[in-house]
Write an enzyme that holds these catalytic residues in place. Structure first.
Site, PDB file in Angstrom:
ATOM      1  N   GLN A 126      40.534  37.850  45.310  1.00 40.28           N
ATOM      2  CA  GLN A 126      42.375  38.047  45.587  1.00 40.28           C
ATOM      3  C   GLN A 126      42.680  37.350  46.518  1.00 40.28           C
ATOM      4  O   GLN A 126      44.205  36.780  46.853  1.00 40.28           O
ATOM      5  CB  GLN A 126      42.684  39.340  45.030  1.00 40.28           C
ATOM      6  CG  GLN A 126      42.448  39.633  43.488  1.00 40.28           C
ATOM      7  CD  GLN A 126      43.130  40.798  43.040  1.00 40.28           C
ATOM      8  OE1 GLN A 126      43.275  42.138  43.738  1.00 40.28           O
ATOM      9  NE2 GLN A 126      44.517  41.246  41.860  1.00 40.28           N
ATOM     10  N   ARG A 161      40.037  48.973  53.100  1.00 42.57           N
ATOM     11  CA  ARG A 161      39.425  48.605  52.035  1.00 42.57           C
ATOM     12  C   ARG A 161      39.711  47.578  51.288  1.00 42.57           C
ATOM     13  O   ARG A 161      40.953  46.379  51.529  1.00 42.57           O
ATOM     14  CB  ARG A 161      39.801  49.308  51.006  1.00 42.57           C
ATOM     15  CG  ARG A 161      39.206  49.404  49.494  1.00 42.57           C
ATOM     16  CD  ARG A 161      39.882  50.496  48.434  1.00 42.57           C
ATOM     17  NE  ARG A 161      38.910  50.190  47.271  1.00 42.57           N
ATOM     18  CZ  ARG A 161      39.131  49.518  46.087  1.00 42.57           C
ATOM     19  NH1 ARG A 161      40.614  49.491  45.705  1.00 42.57           N
ATOM     20  NH2 ARG A 161      38.483  49.585  44.845  1.00 42.57           N
ATOM     21  N   HIS A 164      34.201  43.342  42.889  1.00 44.73           N
ATOM     22  CA  HIS A 164      35.778  43.081  41.889  1.00 44.73           C
ATOM     23  C   HIS A 164      35.492  42.217  40.927  1.00 44.73           C
ATOM     24  O   HIS A 164      36.541  41.617  42.060  1.00 44.73           O
ATOM     25  CB  HIS A 164      36.564  43.668  43.927  1.00 44.73           C
ATOM     26  CG  HIS A 164      37.770  43.940  43.101  1.00 44.73           C
ATOM     27  ND1 HIS A 164      38.349  45.080  43.765  1.00 44.73           N
ATOM     28  CD2 HIS A 164      38.170  43.652  42.329  1.00 44.73           C
ATOM     29  CE1 HIS A 164      39.725  45.115  43.251  1.00 44.73           C
ATOM     30  NE2 HIS A 164      39.977  44.479  42.619  1.00 44.73           N
ATOM     31  N   ASN A 171      34.319  48.389  41.465  1.00 42.41           N
ATOM     32  CA  ASN A 171      36.211  48.658  41.064  1.00 42.41           C
ATOM     33  C   ASN A 171      36.549  48.609  39.647  1.00 42.41           C
ATOM     34  O   ASN A 171      35.656  47.327  38.776  1.00 42.41           O
ATOM     35  CB  ASN A 171      36.676  47.446  42.086  1.00 42.41           C
ATOM     36  CG  ASN A 171      38.042  47.667  41.835  1.00 42.41           C
ATOM     37  OD1 ASN A 171      38.498  48.759  42.384  1.00 42.41           O
ATOM     38  ND2 ASN A 171      38.921  47.080  41.531  1.00 42.41           N
ATOM     39  N   GLU A 172      36.887  49.739  39.151  1.00 43.77           N
ATOM     40  CA  GLU A 172      37.942  49.253  37.723  1.00 43.77           C
ATOM     41  C   GLU A 172      36.201  48.852  36.367  1.00 43.77           C
ATOM     42  O   GLU A 172      36.711  47.885  36.185  1.00 43.77           O
ATOM     43  CB  GLU A 172      38.627  49.094  37.226  1.00 43.77           C
ATOM     44  CG  GLU A 172      40.022  49.568  38.410  1.00 43.77           C
ATOM     45  CD  GLU A 172      40.890  48.347  38.341  1.00 43.77           C
ATOM     46  OE1 GLU A 172      41.162  47.998  37.985  1.00 43.77           O
ATOM     47  OE2 GLU A 172      42.145  49.608  39.420  1.00 43.77           O
ATOM     48  N   ASN A 189      42.292  54.751  41.137  1.00 42.11           N
ATOM     49  CA  ASN A 189      43.440  53.627  41.053  1.00 42.11           C
ATOM     50  C   ASN A 189      44.492  54.281  39.689  1.00 42.11           C
ATOM     51  O   ASN A 189      43.977  54.155  38.631  1.00 42.11           O
ATOM     52  CB  ASN A 189      42.915  52.213  40.333  1.00 42.11           C
ATOM     53  CG  ASN A 189      41.546  52.044  41.599  1.00 42.11           C
ATOM     54  OD1 ASN A 189      41.765  52.460  42.756  1.00 42.11           O
ATOM     55  ND2 ASN A 189      41.302  50.610  41.143  1.00 42.11           N
ATOM     56  N   GLU A 201      43.360  52.454  45.262  1.00 39.12           N
ATOM     57  CA  GLU A 201      44.908  52.413  44.861  1.00 39.12           C
ATOM     58  C   GLU A 201      46.099  52.759  44.747  1.00 39.12           C
ATOM     59  O   GLU A 201      46.049  53.145  43.314  1.00 39.12           O
ATOM     60  CB  GLU A 201      44.543  51.371  43.618  1.00 39.12           C
ATOM     61  CG  GLU A 201      43.687  49.644  44.304  1.00 39.12           C
ATOM     62  CD  GLU A 201      43.219  48.849  42.954  1.00 39.12           C
ATOM     63  OE1 GLU A 201      43.802  48.339  42.088  1.00 39.12           O
ATOM     64  OE2 GLU A 201      41.593  48.195  43.327  1.00 39.12           O
ATOM     65  N   TRP A 207      48.089  49.337  47.615  1.00 35.47           N
ATOM     66  CA  TRP A 207      47.981  48.517  46.804  1.00 35.47           C
ATOM     67  C   TRP A 207      49.003  47.393  46.288  1.00 35.47           C
ATOM     68  O   TRP A 207      49.814  48.161  46.034  1.00 35.47           O
ATOM     69  CB  TRP A 207      47.297  47.789  45.487  1.00 35.47           C
ATOM     70  CG  TRP A 207      46.652  46.976  44.970  1.00 35.47           C
ATOM     71  CD1 TRP A 207      47.965  45.963  44.344  1.00 35.47           C
ATOM     72  CD2 TRP A 207      45.391  46.136  45.224  1.00 35.47           C
ATOM     73  NE1 TRP A 207      46.968  44.921  44.399  1.00 35.47           N
ATOM     74  CE2 TRP A 207      45.634  45.358  44.408  1.00 35.47           C
ATOM     75  CE3 TRP A 207      44.483  47.116  46.474  1.00 35.47           C
ATOM     76  CZ2 TRP A 207      44.605  44.136  45.045  1.00 35.47           C
ATOM     77  CZ3 TRP A 207      43.453  45.195  46.382  1.00 35.47           C
ATOM     78  CH2 TRP A 207      43.437  44.796  45.274  1.00 35.47           C
ATOM     79  N   GLU A 227      46.797  37.748  41.691  1.00 37.85           N
ATOM     80  CA  GLU A 227      46.973  38.900  40.331  1.00 37.85           C
ATOM     81  C   GLU A 227      46.705  38.048  39.077  1.00 37.85           C
ATOM     82  O   GLU A 227      47.413  38.224  37.903  1.00 37.85           O
ATOM     83  CB  GLU A 227      48.888  39.657  40.512  1.00 37.85           C
ATOM     84  CG  GLU A 227      48.364  40.361  39.422  1.00 37.85           C
ATOM     85  CD  GLU A 227      48.030  41.728  39.999  1.00 37.85           C
ATOM     86  OE1 GLU A 227      47.095  42.262  40.926  1.00 37.85           O
ATOM     87  OE2 GLU A 227      47.562  41.948  38.805  1.00 37.85           O
ATOM     88  N   TRP A 228      45.575  37.787  39.109  1.00 41.60           N
ATOM     89  CA  TRP A 228      44.108  37.715  38.473  1.00 41.60           C
ATOM     90  C   TRP A 228      45.220  36.876  36.641  1.00 41.60           C
ATOM     91  O   TRP A 228      45.605  35.378  37.861  1.00 41.60           O
ATOM     92  CB  TRP A 228      44.214  38.401  37.250  1.00 41.60           C
ATOM     93  CG  TRP A 228      43.299  39.742  38.485  1.00 41.60           C
ATOM     94  CD1 TRP A 228      43.530  41.033  39.040  1.00 41.60           C
ATOM     95  CD2 TRP A 228      41.864  39.380  39.014  1.00 41.60           C
ATOM     96  NE1 TRP A 228      42.560  41.583  39.956  1.00 41.60           N
ATOM     97  CE2 TRP A 228      41.684  40.922  40.020  1.00 41.60           C
ATOM     98  CE3 TRP A 228      41.313  38.256  39.333  1.00 41.60           C
ATOM     99  CZ2 TRP A 228      40.583  40.231  41.431  1.00 41.60           C
ATOM    100  CZ3 TRP A 228      40.359  38.142  39.930  1.00 41.60           C
ATOM    101  CH2 TRP A 228      39.713  39.697  41.301  1.00 41.60           C
TER     102      TRP A 228
HETATM  103  O1  IFM Z   1      45.699  43.363  41.505  1.00 42.90           O
HETATM  104  C1  IFM Z   1      44.752  44.801  40.982  1.00 42.90           C
HETATM  105  C2  IFM Z   1      43.039  44.783  41.766  1.00 42.90           C
HETATM  106  O2  IFM Z   1      42.954  43.743  42.208  1.00 42.90           O
HETATM  107  C3  IFM Z   1      43.023  46.098  40.750  1.00 42.90           C
HETATM  108  N1  IFM Z   1      43.648  47.167  40.074  1.00 42.90           N
HETATM  109  C4  IFM Z   1      44.760  46.748  39.564  1.00 42.90           C
HETATM  110  C5  IFM Z   1      45.262  46.079  40.546  1.00 42.90           C
HETATM  111  C6  IFM Z   1      46.881  45.639  40.229  1.00 42.90           C
HETATM  112  O3  IFM Z   1      46.557  44.627  38.809  1.00 42.90           O
END
Ligand code: IFM
Length: 452
Positions: free
Chosen positions: A28, A85, A128, A172-173, A297, A355, A401, A408-409
């Protein structure tokens, strides 16, 4: 709005024991996708597919953190945080299957050293979402082998850094990697399929479990855990309670139960009978290796009900306030979520909020960025964490965050989550009002702690 967040005077969050930080992730912010020996990740490939990312954006340059890391870390420090982080890009460390790229390791080492020199702890996520493309070419997370490849990658990183990394996070997630990437196809690698989503999720959790003993061996003085996104769900009517319970089971019990309880939730296994992943004997023992903490998160909540066919549908909260990305602002959800976790898991380890934040369409005007909604978001969510702590949840830290606006993906650069504004033409960073409020809160806290 004052430009300082207020915490109750005797809040545990005011003590120096409670840790405050800011968070980012490699793809990111870094850019420099062709530099330093890095190979393509699944996100480089995905961004090239027309229509997958808003505006055709990609991470080629992002915040150019690869070149601007030093000033960025100084900026992190200027906020007065205790910890930073970040994540390590697997494609920089192992750009080819068995060839460790020393340049990649050195890149992260200088960041870690700088953080330590400035007195900040470093929380490092190993995965991530930027899987090397060569592994995706062999099936990615649908291939059980990828879990073993991850364990090897974790070995390489933790042998090199050992206890120099204060806190390791495996994943992560995993919900997002597995379900957005392999079930619903809206994230890299863009695969759609129920069975695929569940299979990917199991292999991700296996990867986490396989890495845990390796991390413990190579970094015995560090802490080790995993980070989950978690959305609390609410029923619209009493008769929708089952729907809300199911959504939570799918959203986070499915990922946390195997770690903390050593099994998958039955309600999901039953409903997804045909899509159950292949779980080999011993897998759940591996996945349930003890963790030192879990990261949570939190962004928003969901409200659901059954439709006339008995399917679960979400109920938009049209009267509520939403952020620019369309997520409802619901701080009470964070307190509720933490309490629900405490109730569900008798062995709940310490929690970090890894987050929490809000997206905006922030503009820099005359050198200032007024992000009032984000300030309010942080203020109310910090109080929500305090409420949960008051009610006995062991929360030990909070990471905003994000440090700065970034990629943002699938939303590209239009959604700005940063406390710091990034002008993508000039790469100029400008502290938004929320960053100033965060900094002032941390300054006031350290003054108070100094004065006893
Ligand atoms: O930007 C993302 C992050 O990479 C992972 N958690 C959610 C954030 C917001 O969508």
């Amino acid at each position: 709005m004052t430009n300082q967040f207020q915490l109750p005077r005797h809040s545990r969050m005011c003590s120096s024991e409670f840790l405050f930080g800011v968070a980012t992730s490699s793809y990111q912010i870094e850019g420099a996708v062709k530099e330093g020996g890095r190979c393509d990740s699944i996100w480089d490939t995905f961004c090239r597919v027309p229509g997958k990312v808003d505006n055709g954006d990609n991470g080629d340059i992002a915040c150019d953190h690869y070149h601007l890391w030093e000033q960025d870390i100084e900026m992190v420090h200027s906020l007065g945080v205790d910890a930073y982080r970040m994540s390590i890009a697997w494609p920089r460390i192992l750009p080819e299957e068995d060839a460790v790229n020393v340049k990649g390791l050195s890149f992260y080492e200088q960041i870690i050293d700088k953080c330590h020199a400035l007195g900040m702890k470093v929380y490092v996520t190993l995965y991530h979402w930027d899987l090397p493309q060569y592994l995706e070419d062999r099936g990615g997370w649908l291939n059980r082998e990828t879990a073993y490849k991850f364990a090897h990658y974790a070995d390489v990183v933790s042998r090199y850094f050992g206890d120099k990394i204060d806190v390791y996070t495996t994943l992560n997630e995993p919900f997002v990697s597995a379900f957005l990437g392999y079930r619903w196809g809206v994230h890299a690698p863009g695969i759609c399929g129920e069975s695929e989503g569940f299979l990917a999720s199991h292999h991700l959790m296996l990867a986490h479990g396989l890495a845990m003993p390796i991390l413990r061996k190579n970094a015995p003085g560090a802490k080790h855990g995993v980070v989950f996104n978690a959305t609390p769900f609410y029923a619209e009517r009493e008769r929708d309670i089952g729907a809300a319970e199911y959504k939570e089971a799918e959203n986070f019990h499915w990922f946390i139960d195997p770690v903390l309880k050593g099994n998958y939730p039955k309600v999901v296994l039953d409903r997804e009978f045909e899509h159950r992943p292949m779980i080999l004997e011993g897998d759940l023992d591996i996945i349930s290796a003890p963790v030192d903490y879990i990261g949570i998160n939190y962004y928003s909540r969901g409200v659901v009900r059954y439709d006339e066919n008995g399917d679960i549908e979400s109920v938009p909260q049209t009267d509520a306030e939403h952020t620019y990305i369309g997520w409802e602002i619901y701080p009470q959800g964070l307190t509720d979520l933490l309490l629900r976790l405490k109730t569900r898991y008798s062995n709940l380890p310490p929690i970090y909020i890894t987050e929490n934040g809000a997206a905006g369409n922030d503009q820099c005007v005359d050198g200032a960025v007024d992000d009032e909604q984000r300030q309010h978001y942080f203020q109310t969510h910090l109080l929500a964490v305090d409420q949960a702590i008051e009610q006995g949840v062991n929360v030990q830290g909070y990471f905003a965050w994000s440090l700065m606006d970034n990629f943002e993906w699938a939303f590209g650069y239009a959604q700005r989550f940063g406390m710091v504004h990034v002008d993508y033409h000039t790469q100029k960073r400008t502290l938004k009002q929320s960053a100033i409020a965060y900094r002032n809160m941390l300054l006031a806290r350290s003054e108070e702690n100094k004065n006893g």
